[in-house]
Design an enzyme around this catalytic site. Structure first.
Site, PDB file in Angstrom:
ATOM      1  N   CYS A 293      57.295  11.307  -0.488  1.00 47.70           N
ATOM      2  CA  CYS A 293      57.916  12.620  -0.272  1.00 47.70           C
ATOM      3  C   CYS A 293      57.266  13.405   0.869  1.00 47.70           C
ATOM      4  O   CYS A 293      57.980  13.922   1.731  1.00 47.70           O
ATOM      5  CB  CYS A 293      57.903  13.447  -1.545  1.00 47.70           C
ATOM      6  SG  CYS A 293      57.598  12.548  -3.042  1.00 47.70           S
ATOM      7  N   ARG A 322      48.699   2.766  -5.686  1.00 43.03           N
ATOM      8  CA  ARG A 322      48.016   3.525  -6.736  1.00 43.03           C
ATOM      9  C   ARG A 322      46.831   2.695  -7.227  1.00 43.03           C
ATOM     10  O   ARG A 322      46.977   1.502  -7.494  1.00 43.03           O
ATOM     11  CB  ARG A 322      48.951   3.782  -7.924  1.00 43.03           C
ATOM     12  CG  ARG A 322      50.255   4.453  -7.531  1.00 43.03           C
ATOM     13  CD  ARG A 322      50.293   5.918  -7.949  1.00 43.03           C
ATOM     14  NE  ARG A 322      51.455   6.590  -7.363  1.00 43.03           N
ATOM     15  CZ  ARG A 322      52.582   6.830  -8.015  1.00 43.03           C
ATOM     16  NH1 ARG A 322      52.695   6.464  -9.276  1.00 43.03           N
ATOM     17  NH2 ARG A 322      53.578   7.446  -7.413  1.00 43.03           N
ATOM     18  N   GLN A 340      59.002   1.179  -3.445  1.00 42.08           N
ATOM     19  CA  GLN A 340      60.024   2.102  -3.955  1.00 42.08           C
ATOM     20  C   GLN A 340      61.238   2.098  -3.046  1.00 42.08           C
ATOM     21  O   GLN A 340      61.093   2.058  -1.831  1.00 42.08           O
ATOM     22  CB  GLN A 340      59.471   3.526  -3.990  1.00 42.08           C
ATOM     23  CG  GLN A 340      58.555   3.792  -5.164  1.00 42.08           C
ATOM     24  CD  GLN A 340      58.195   5.265  -5.259  1.00 42.08           C
ATOM     25  OE1 GLN A 340      58.133   5.954  -4.249  1.00 42.08           O
ATOM     26  NE2 GLN A 340      57.966   5.727  -6.464  1.00 42.08           N
ATOM     27  N   ASP A 342      63.082   4.578  -2.121  1.00 44.64           N
ATOM     28  CA  ASP A 342      62.913   6.017  -2.272  1.00 44.64           C
ATOM     29  C   ASP A 342      63.858   6.785  -1.351  1.00 44.64           C
ATOM     30  O   ASP A 342      64.149   6.338  -0.248  1.00 44.64           O
ATOM     31  CB  ASP A 342      61.462   6.361  -1.897  1.00 44.64           C
ATOM     32  CG  ASP A 342      60.977   7.607  -2.614  1.00 44.64           C
ATOM     33  OD1 ASP A 342      61.753   8.172  -3.397  1.00 44.64           O
ATOM     34  OD2 ASP A 342      59.820   7.992  -2.386  1.00 44.64           O
ATOM     35  N   HIS A 344      65.135  11.058  -0.283  1.00 43.61           N
ATOM     36  CA  HIS A 344      65.016  12.502  -0.463  1.00 43.61           C
ATOM     37  C   HIS A 344      66.170  13.207   0.212  1.00 43.61           C
ATOM     38  O   HIS A 344      66.483  12.917   1.357  1.00 43.61           O
ATOM     39  CB  HIS A 344      63.685  13.001   0.102  1.00 43.61           C
ATOM     40  CG  HIS A 344      62.512  12.445  -0.650  1.00 43.61           C
ATOM     41  ND1 HIS A 344      61.826  11.337  -0.220  1.00 43.61           N
ATOM     42  CD2 HIS A 344      61.957  12.802  -1.817  1.00 43.61           C
ATOM     43  CE1 HIS A 344      60.878  11.055  -1.095  1.00 43.61           C
ATOM     44  NE2 HIS A 344      60.929  11.917  -2.077  1.00 43.61           N
ATOM     45  N   LYS A 427      63.305  16.253 -14.161  1.00 39.43           N
ATOM     46  CA  LYS A 427      63.997  15.063 -13.691  1.00 39.43           C
ATOM     47  C   LYS A 427      64.895  14.479 -14.757  1.00 39.43           C
ATOM     48  O   LYS A 427      64.728  14.736 -15.948  1.00 39.43           O
ATOM     49  CB  LYS A 427      62.986  14.010 -13.240  1.00 39.43           C
ATOM     50  CG  LYS A 427      61.984  13.648 -14.307  1.00 39.43           C
ATOM     51  CD  LYS A 427      61.006  12.586 -13.815  1.00 39.43           C
ATOM     52  CE  LYS A 427      59.978  12.314 -14.895  1.00 39.43           C
ATOM     53  NZ  LYS A 427      59.349  11.040 -14.832  1.00 39.43           N
ATOM     54  N   HIS A 473      64.609  14.182  -5.190  1.00 39.97           N
ATOM     55  CA  HIS A 473      63.956  12.875  -5.084  1.00 39.97           C
ATOM     56  C   HIS A 473      64.772  11.890  -5.916  1.00 39.97           C
ATOM     57  O   HIS A 473      65.170  12.221  -7.031  1.00 39.97           O
ATOM     58  CB  HIS A 473      62.554  12.883  -5.676  1.00 39.97           C
ATOM     59  CG  HIS A 473      61.665  13.999  -5.212  1.00 39.97           C
ATOM     60  ND1 HIS A 473      60.540  13.770  -4.461  1.00 39.97           N
ATOM     61  CD2 HIS A 473      61.709  15.335  -5.412  1.00 39.97           C
ATOM     62  CE1 HIS A 473      59.929  14.927  -4.227  1.00 39.97           C
ATOM     63  NE2 HIS A 473      60.615  15.890  -4.793  1.00 39.97           N
TER      64      HIS A 473
END
Ligand SMILES: [Zn+2]
Ligand SMILES: [Zn+2]
Length: 599
Positions: A293, A322, A340, A342, A344, A427, A473
């Protein structure tokens, strides 16, 4: 568009079954204390399908479980009454001090510190199991051990577990058990477990040659083989085809960023311990990105935006990192490098709702394709713990309202879960139910008014003033690694034709027919150059090569020899069906032409 999201509340178990499970935990502790009087008592909660109890100063192996289980049956047969008394915390503390039970003492101390008014009475619950056992406990038992269905429980395994999940605290021995209301449910559960074991993605991934791990690279860092990479790319292409239809654009970002970026986003504070840190030779502090993000935000904030140019929709399929604890890592389901899919969306408030809907449409189409029905959970913040979240109450309420409205309009049953929101916004979490009936958390849609504020994202409104940006997201698969592990187990490795890393093998009966086999391959490729077709003319018997193809779950095996050449055809073996007979090449081509993408 077809709707898959038929939503039911999270698996409901009756209070009776909960009580049975928890009562077994007491009986387990009683049995352990009988054999190992010095064992220290941790906690014994109810979990999915059963219960566990944690013990300090207990060294046992799986081989000890039958003996403990036997003792549990004996104890339960003693028809002991569960009886709760309220003791003053001093009396309870003195009791456990005498018995040298440090964990119970700690729990009592914490109960006194609690802010929860209901618990803050100065009194603690003590529960008797007849005269065989006495434990600190809030309650939730059957009345008498005679009610416990002794044919519907089993001790399953032991594991190490840190006291209170804290790696700095002692490692305890956790004994797990399963328990149900009746024998039949236990049998079903054990059967399912056996089937799940056969489908274990770690095992299948190796057999199908999809991914590997290397001691040198490090644990939790999967390496994908050519076949595994093919599957990954096909999945990602599918997601991208949906994103593209819905107006997304691809962006690309580096894998590291300065500490300051994550301080501004709030990740530094929140995920300090999970970040991989990098110090450059000039002494600057960087981190491997734990999320995308903030990078996407920096792309958005490269210029000023007018309302006319919104929404901006950015997508990247990219890795995040991570620093998970080694003990938590497992196959592809828990890794340190996570890919991901991902995206946005940056928009104004008015557009938020329709953007969330459009993402939901993509989710429906995607999960329909795999016959993975979705359930939905609306994850809200815990209003009692404001410190866990960024931003003020009003901002949160607005964001939560938007998601609630969409979920209601979609006419799905969703469950609300307080305290499950991310630190920056509420979410929608989507859970997929696989072919064994297991639920996996997969996709999320998050509405975020906080991170845009921290980065001061605004746009120029129709009236010419600066207004706040809303950010959404979303990830369709969540993580490719985890999604692949789910698919592998869902299909037991037999991917549908479009997703199979190798779709067709051509097997010449002997060397003599290799030329014809290659000829057939060329003709198939002419039909569709993306077909993944291989001639397997290895120096093995035909029978062995057929078995190989079946083990590798190849959708079609085409056998060619004298007769097939004469007929200008192939003999077809279809996965799951076996020999479906000889046919002209045109017929086979016709058969697989139906093979449209993603079906
Ligand atoms: Zn209890
Ligand atoms: Zn994000």
């Amino acid at each position: 568009m077809q709707k898959t999201a038929e939503i039911v509340s999270l698996r409901e178990i009756t209070q009776r079954v909960k009580n049975i499970r928890h009562s077994f935990a007491h009986v387990l502790a009683a049995a352990v204390k009988k054999f190992y009087p010095k064992a220290e008592l941790g906690i014994g909660p109810v979990i999915e399908n059963g219960f566990y109890y944690d013990f300090g100063k207990l060294k046992i192996t799986d081989e000890d479980l039958p003996r403990i289980e036997e003792e549990m049956r004996k104890i339960a047969a003693g028809k002991h009454v569960f009886k709760k008394e309220l003791w003053t915390s001093q009396k309870a503390a003195a009791h456990f001090k005498k018995l040298k039970q440090p964990f119970k003492l700690e729990l009592i101390r914490d109960l006194l510190k609690t802010k929860n008014q209901k618990l803050k009475t100065g009194k603690v619950g003590m529960v008797y199991t007849g005269d065989v056992f006495l434990d600190l406990c809030r309650g939730g038992h059957v009345k008498n051990t005679s009610e416990l269905p002794l044919d519907a429980f089993r001790l399953t395994r032991i594991a190490g577990a840190y006291w209170r999940g804290d790696e700095k605290r002692p490692m305890l021995t956790r004994i797990y058990g399963v328990a149900f209301g009746a024998r039949k449910e236990l049998d079903e559960h054990l059967q399912l477990q056996a089937e799940a074991k056969k489908r274990d993605h770690k095992k299948l991934g190796q057999e199908l040659d999809l991914f590997t791990f290397s001691e040198l690279v490090g644990s939790g860092l999967p390496l994908f083989t050519p076949k595994g990479t093919t599957v990954r790319n096909l999945l990602d292409d599918f997601v991208w085809s949906l994103r593209q239809k819905h107006g997304y654009q691809r962006v690309d970002i580096p894998h590291i960023a300065k500490k300051e970026l994550y301080e501004t986003s709030g990740h530094w504070d929140k995920f300090k311990n999970e970040l991989f840190h990098i110090t450059t030779r000039e002494g600057h502090e960087f981190a491997l990105k734990p999320m995308n993000c903030p990078h996407h935000i920096q792309i958005f904030s490269r210029k000023k935006w007018s309302f006319r140019e919104l929404p901006q929709r950015y997508a990247s399929t990219t890795k995040i990192y991570r620093d998970e604890q080694t003990g938590e890592l497992s196959g592809l389901s828990r890794v340190r490098s996570i890919t991901q899919d991902d995206a946005h969306v940056f928009c104004n408030m008015a557009k938020t709702e329709s953007e969330v809907k459009s993402i939901w449409d993509m989710l429906d189409e995607f999960y329909n394709t795999f016959t993975l029905p979705l359930k939905v959970r609306l994850s809200l913040r815990d209003p009692k713990k404001p410190k866990n979240y960024l931003g003020d109450e009003k901002t949160w309420r607005d964001a939560e309202e938007i998601l609630k409205k969409v979920a209601q309009e979609r006419k799905v049953n969703y469950v609300e879960q307080k305290g499950e929101a991310t630190f920056y916004g509420p979410k929608l979490d989507f859970m997929a139910t696989d072919s064994l009936g297991r639920e996996w958390q997969v996709a999320t849609i998050q509405v975020d008014l906080n991170m845009p504020k921290r980065f001061k994202l605004t746009f120029t409104s129709e009236q010419g003033d600066q207004r706040d940006i809303y950010m959404i997201h979303s990830a369709i698969m969540g993580s490719i690694e985890r999604f692949m592990s789910i698919l592998l187990e869902h299909y037991a490795g037999a991917f549908p034709l479009w997703l199979a890393p190798e779709q067709i093998w051509i097997l010449p009966i002997s060397d003599k027919f290799s030329a014809y086999a290659n000829d057939v391959r060329q003709k198939l490729l002419k039909l569709n150059e993306d077909l993944r077709v291989r001639v397997n003319d290895e120096n093995e018997t035909l029978g062995k090569r057929i078995r190989q193809g079946e083990t590798m779950k190849i959708p079609y095996l085409l056998i060619v020899g004298e007769r097939e050449i004469r007929n200008n055809g192939v003999s077809v073996r279809e996965r799951g069906k076996g020999d479906i007979g000889a046919m002209k090449l045109e017929q086979f081509i016709e058969k697989i032409r139906i093979f449209a993408q993603y079906s």
